[in-house]
Design a protein around this motif. Sequence first.
Motif, PDB file in Angstrom:
ATOM      1  N   ALA A 209       0.831  -1.208   0.000  1.00  0.00           N
ATOM      2  CA  ALA A 209       0.000   0.000   0.000  1.00  0.00           C
ATOM      3  C   ALA A 209       0.864   1.257   0.000  1.00  0.00           C
ATOM      4  O   ALA A 209       0.573   2.234  -0.709  1.00  0.00           O
ATOM      5  N   MET A 210       1.944   1.232   0.769  1.00  0.00           N
ATOM      6  CA  MET A 210       2.811   2.405   0.849  1.00  0.00           C
ATOM      7  C   MET A 210       3.494   2.691  -0.480  1.00  0.00           C
ATOM      8  O   MET A 210       3.722   3.862  -0.829  1.00  0.00           O
ATOM      9  N   TYR A 211       3.807   1.673  -1.235  1.00  0.00           N
ATOM     10  CA  TYR A 211       4.404   1.904  -2.555  1.00  0.00           C
ATOM     11  C   TYR A 211       3.382   2.546  -3.508  1.00  0.00           C
ATOM     12  O   TYR A 211       3.757   3.339  -4.379  1.00  0.00           O
ATOM     13  N   GLN A 212       2.101   2.204  -3.338  1.00  0.00           N
ATOM     14  CA  GLN A 212       1.079   2.866  -4.141  1.00  0.00           C
ATOM     15  C   GLN A 212       1.026   4.358  -3.818  1.00  0.00           C
ATOM     16  O   GLN A 212       0.825   5.196  -4.700  1.00  0.00           O
ATOM     17  N   LEU A 213       1.225   4.686  -2.561  1.00  0.00           N
ATOM     18  CA  LEU A 213       1.283   6.087  -2.156  1.00  0.00           C
ATOM     19  C   LEU A 213       2.549   6.764  -2.677  1.00  0.00           C
ATOM     20  O   LEU A 213       2.506   7.876  -3.212  1.00  0.00           O
ATOM     21  N   ALA A 214       3.675   6.069  -2.540  1.00  0.00           N
ATOM     22  CA  ALA A 214       4.951   6.648  -2.965  1.00  0.00           C
ATOM     23  C   ALA A 214       4.949   6.997  -4.450  1.00  0.00           C
ATOM     24  O   ALA A 214       5.559   7.990  -4.867  1.00  0.00           O
ATOM     25  N   ALA A 215       4.256   6.179  -5.243  1.00  0.00           N
ATOM     26  CA  ALA A 215       4.231   6.407  -6.688  1.00  0.00           C
ATOM     27  C   ALA A 215       3.556   7.724  -7.058  1.00  0.00           C
ATOM     28  O   ALA A 215       3.753   8.236  -8.170  1.00  0.00           O
ATOM     29  N   ARG A 222       9.598  10.400  -1.437  1.00  0.00           N
ATOM     30  CA  ARG A 222       9.320   8.964  -1.315  1.00  0.00           C
ATOM     31  C   ARG A 222      10.066   8.294  -0.168  1.00  0.00           C
ATOM     32  O   ARG A 222       9.629   7.278   0.346  1.00  0.00           O
ATOM     33  N   GLY A 223      11.191   8.823   0.223  1.00  0.00           N
ATOM     34  CA  GLY A 223      11.898   8.352   1.392  1.00  0.00           C
ATOM     35  C   GLY A 223      12.154   6.857   1.414  1.00  0.00           C
ATOM     36  O   GLY A 223      12.798   6.291   0.531  1.00  0.00           O
ATOM     37  N   PHE A 224      11.621   6.176   2.437  1.00  0.00           N
ATOM     38  CA  PHE A 224      11.814   4.737   2.643  1.00  0.00           C
ATOM     39  C   PHE A 224      11.365   3.933   1.426  1.00  0.00           C
ATOM     40  O   PHE A 224      11.848   2.821   1.196  1.00  0.00           O
ATOM     41  N   TYR A 225      10.450   4.481   0.644  1.00  0.00           N
ATOM     42  CA  TYR A 225       9.880   3.768  -0.500  1.00  0.00           C
ATOM     43  C   TYR A 225      10.355   4.375  -1.826  1.00  0.00           C
ATOM     44  O   TYR A 225       9.622   4.382  -2.819  1.00  0.00           O
ATOM     45  N   SER A 226      11.578   4.882  -1.832  1.00  0.00           N
ATOM     46  CA  SER A 226      12.083   5.591  -3.012  1.00  0.00           C
ATOM     47  C   SER A 226      12.314   4.670  -4.207  1.00  0.00           C
ATOM     48  O   SER A 226      12.232   5.114  -5.354  1.00  0.00           O
ATOM     49  N   ASP A 227      12.575   3.400  -3.959  1.00  0.00           N
ATOM     50  CA  ASP A 227      12.852   2.469  -5.060  1.00  0.00           C
ATOM     51  C   ASP A 227      11.553   1.822  -5.523  1.00  0.00           C
ATOM     52  O   ASP A 227      11.149   0.763  -5.043  1.00  0.00           O
ATOM     53  N   LEU A 228      10.905   2.435  -6.482  1.00  0.00           N
ATOM     54  CA  LEU A 228       9.606   1.934  -6.938  1.00  0.00           C
ATOM     55  C   LEU A 228       9.705   0.596  -7.658  1.00  0.00           C
ATOM     56  O   LEU A 228       8.679  -0.070  -7.862  1.00  0.00           O
ATOM     57  N   SER A 229      10.914   0.188  -8.019  1.00  0.00           N
ATOM     58  CA  SER A 229      11.071  -1.129  -8.637  1.00  0.00           C
ATOM     59  C   SER A 229      10.764  -2.253  -7.649  1.00  0.00           C
ATOM     60  O   SER A 229      10.549  -3.402  -8.051  1.00  0.00           O
TER      61      SER A 229
END
Length: 239
Positions: A209-215, A222-229
Amino acid sequence: MTIHVSDDYAQRQERYDASRRFLRDVLLRPLGFHLLVKINEQGIENIPAAGPTLLMMNHIGAIDPAIIAGVARPRFAIPMSKAENFRILGVRQLAQWWGVFPIQRGEADRVALQNTIDLLKYGNMVLMAPEGTRQPSLIEGKDGITYVAIKANAVIVPVGLDGSRDFVQNLKHLRRTPVSVKFGRAFRFRTNGQERVPRPVMAHMTQEAMYQLAALLPEYRRGFYSDLSQATTETIEFV
């Protein structure tokens, strides 16, 4: 000072309709959005027309809940607010008019979690910040948002904000603050019929869920979730 909500708080949200409409449609949008902030909104069509809905936002500025409350129409977004805010006279009055409910920070506030679940089960739309506090860029999300979404079978809509962190500084110089608000695709968690989701699975759900937000955010937020890969969708389904 302890702040309580009434026993029928969740099922009687219509009592706030008139005051919420006045705050949003008379004060916030015509005045605040024209004098203090300049809103660039995208994806508002991703908000479901009805049913239990969680708006999951990154939290970078004190005005974020008010921004979302003004943008996320025609439904009313119900935020929670740290209990300390209810000790500030003007803030407390506005929170009571909107029907905001308190949360105790720094602890597992079971009352606030139950209020959230109850609101969702009655078909309301609740605003949550999964990080638990304001941060300039994303930190690791907490599982509370996943827990309540599963319990209430709620749809989650990620909301990415940028710009609001500059509000106070711009206000000092009498400048409007540009604020970007992006609503992402709505989704639910896949539970495969499980009533109790193991903690490791719940943690994985939170991460997805957090990666959906980071995108939805610029790279520097994006911080902790900067690597969307690293983003996966094994436990979520888009609606």
